[in-house]
Scaffold this active site. Structure first.
Site, mmCIF file in Angstrom:
data_model
loop_
_atom_site.group_PDB
_atom_site.id
_atom_site.type_symbol
_atom_site.label_atom_id
_atom_site.label_comp_id
_atom_site.label_asym_id
_atom_site.label_seq_id
_atom_site.Cartn_x
_atom_site.Cartn_y
_atom_site.Cartn_z
ATOM 1 N N SER A 1 -48.226 13.411 15.749
ATOM 2 C CA SER A 1 -47.583 13.040 14.495
ATOM 3 C C SER A 1 -48.659 12.450 13.600
ATOM 4 O O SER A 1 -49.714 12.005 14.081
ATOM 5 C CB SER A 1 -46.478 12.005 14.741
ATOM 6 O OG SER A 1 -46.089 11.364 13.541
ATOM 7 N N SER B 1 -83.495 -8.153 -22.448
ATOM 8 C CA SER B 1 -82.821 -8.398 -23.718
ATOM 9 C C SER B 1 -83.212 -7.346 -24.734
ATOM 10 O O SER B 1 -84.344 -6.845 -24.748
ATOM 11 C CB SER B 1 -83.180 -9.788 -24.247
ATOM 12 O OG SER B 1 -82.652 -9.989 -25.553
ATOM 13 N N SER B 2 -82.270 -7.031 -25.615
ATOM 14 C CA SER B 2 -82.560 -6.111 -26.714
ATOM 15 C C SER B 2 -83.114 -6.854 -27.918
ATOM 16 O O SER B 2 -83.536 -6.221 -28.893
ATOM 17 C CB SER B 2 -81.277 -5.364 -27.109
ATOM 18 O OG SER B 2 -80.308 -6.289 -27.583
ATOM 19 N N LYS C 1 -88.132 -11.283 -22.189
ATOM 20 C CA LYS C 1 -87.123 -11.899 -21.314
ATOM 21 C C LYS C 1 -86.815 -10.950 -20.150
ATOM 22 O O LYS C 1 -86.573 -9.760 -20.345
ATOM 23 C CB LYS C 1 -85.846 -12.197 -22.079
ATOM 24 C CG LYS C 1 -84.804 -12.987 -21.291
ATOM 25 C CD LYS C 1 -83.626 -13.368 -22.191
ATOM 26 C CE LYS C 1 -82.660 -14.298 -21.481
ATOM 27 N NZ LYS C 1 -81.941 -13.624 -20.386
#
Length: 512
Positions: free
Chosen positions: A179, A357-358, A363
């Site tokens: 089953s 970071s943009s 950073k």
């Protein structure tokens, strides 16, 4: 190779044939009708709801076809868990062998079924399992998907056409004496055992990386911190060794799950009473599965209880959650120790991996530990899913095993990948600010704690307060406020000696 099937669905070529990999549209309306552009390359199959056509070039049949239409969720597919498919094939292999040994299944039929099972065990035909994992029916759709693929591949291996179920039937032959309610849990258990092995390896490897880092810095002192405040001196080695100890305990916990997971309930069938199964089948199928899997497979002592019992799955998920908590702590602590580089703790540097970071030039962020944290958050949520599903079964069956299985296997895969990433892209490249750590240890007023046994708490408190207010080192203030000889102060306030009060070194525990 990829292409388009008869219904415009993306397909992938296997070693044997082209099959549907995932559902992007309903193959039929459920009543056997199809869009106008459907070609004649189909075969007609039937079930208790009626008849429907399925593509002639796939190994699955009408039950899989229904499930694809009924669960168009886009969450994940059974094929995304190859451990489950391979483990289900092992279960079907053992059952076919047992039925043949009992004289219940024709030897030729059993041989073909076992040959098809072996292909699945070795990772073939993975694209033939397109059903969504979040299916209703307690795994019935997955069981029937497995039955149909094995039956049709066995037919093909025997020189017959797919769909000639009067020769090899998915239910009567592949599912004989079984089953969903005993085979699906058995396959799930073995799949988890299979998946835990690489996870345990990754856990151990990460622990060893922390061990190696600890050994390199066993004599480099720093200031221990409690509640983010200065506490007492310790070494960087001791700090990193703690992470290794956490992970080693997790690896042991994962290993301890293998034996309980290898308790299966074959022969219990629908509710544990063994209906439709020969009384000899249970023992023989279990012994056969133990032999072909190489695992310590045993039979559940109470078949009725075992059908609905989810406790082993809950235990596994709890161990995975604990591992994620330890992993999260290590990632969080490294982020804190790496903070700065001028306005933070600056105890360590994790390897720079990308611009942080943009807008802020130069950073660098601890992106790998941050990614590890998010993996851990996901694992904790999946553990909550396992607990909710495990507690929601009624009477003789829990119908939510599919989401339990999906959640556990997803946790395992995510944790293994996260630890490999953490180890190779972060931990193995960490550098330690040795001079900064020693400076913190010598400058902190908390160093006065070491004088408690000699001048008492109140005397030490005065020294600590004066050191805090004046900014002078504890050593200088103690020389002024006590009559302790300089050599005694040097001995009492040596941060490396203080870190060794219990005689601990990283090397003592490296090979535990």
């Amino acid at each position: 190779m990829t292409g388009k099937s008869a219904y415009g669905m993306e397909t992938r070529t296997t070693a044997h044939q082209t099959g549907v990999t995932h559902l992007e549209s309903h193959p039929s309306s459920g009543d056997g009708t199809f869009p106008e552009d459907v070609p004649s390359a189909t075969r007609l199959e039937h079930d208790c709801l009626g008849s429907a056509r399925v593509p002639a070039d796939v190994y699955w049949g009408i039950h899989t076809h229904r499930a694809m239409s009924n669960f168009p969720l886009g969450s994940a597919h059974v094929s995304d868990h190859p451990e489950l498919i391979a483990s289900y094939a092992l279960v079907k292999h053992a059952c076919a062998s047992a039925n043949a040994d009992l004289g219940l299944l024709d030897a030729g039929t059993a041989k073909a079924i076992i040959a098809a099972c072996r292909e699945l065990e070795h990772g073939e035909l993975q694209d033939q399992f397109p059903i969504d994992v979040l299916q209703g029916g307690a795994g019935t759709s997955t069981n029937m998907n497995v039955n149909e693929v094995i039956a049709n591949r066995a037919l093909e291996l025997s020189g017959h056409e797919r769909g000639e179920y009067d020769l090899i039937h998915p239910n009567d032959d592949v599912n004989m004496s079984q089953s969903t309610n005993d085979t699906y849990p058995a396959a799930c258990r073995l799949a988890i055992v299979r998946a835990l092995s690489p996870l345990t390896t990754e856990t151990t490897e990460l622990a060893l990386s922390f061990h190696d880092l600890a050994d390199r810095h066993i004599n480099d002192v720093t200031m221990g911190r409690t509640q983010l405040q200065d506490a007492v001196p310790m070494t960087f080695g001791q700090e990193f060794h703690a992470f290794a100890s956490f992970l080693k305990s997790d690896a042991r916990a994962l290993g301890s799950m293998v034996t309980p997971l290898c308790v299966v309930n074959l022969g219990a069938t629908a509710v544990g009473t063994g209906i439709c199964a020969d009384v000899r089948f249970r023992d023989l199928a279990t012994r056969t599965l133990r032999s072909i899997s190489g695992l310590p497979v045993t039979a559940a002592w109470d078949p009725v209880a075992a059908v609905s019992d989810m406790s082993d799955f809950v235990s596994v998920s709890a161990s995975l959650r604990n591992l994620s908590l330890h992993l999260k702590k290590a990632a969080d602590d490294l982020r804190l120790l790496n903070s700065g580089p001028r306005a933070g703790l600056n105890d360590i540097d994790v390897p720079p991996r990308q611009a942080g970071s943009s807008i802020m030039p130069g950073k660098i962020n601890p992106v790998v530990p941050e990614s590890v944290d998010q993996c851990c958050f996901t694992v904790m949520g999946l553990d909550a899913t396992v607990c909710a599903a495990a507690g929601s079964g009624q009477l003789q069956l829990n119908p939510f095993e599919p989401v339990i299985m999906h959640s556990i296997l997803t946790q395992i895969r995510l944790l293994a990948n996260a630890m490999r990433m953490f180890r190779t892209l972060c931990v193995d490249g960490i550098t330690v600010n040795i001079e900064g750590g020693r400076r913190h240890a010598l400058a902190s007023p908390a160093l006065a704690t070491a004088l408690n046994p000699v001048i008492g708490y109140e005397g030490s408190l005065k020294i600590a307060q004066e050191s805090t207010e004046s900014g002078r080192p504890v050593r200088d203030v103690a020389a002024e406020l006590t009559d302790l000889p300089a050599s005694e102060l040097d001995r009492l306030l040596d941060p490396l000696t203080l870190s060794r009060k219990l005689g601990q070194t990283c090397h003592e525990h490296h090979d535990d």
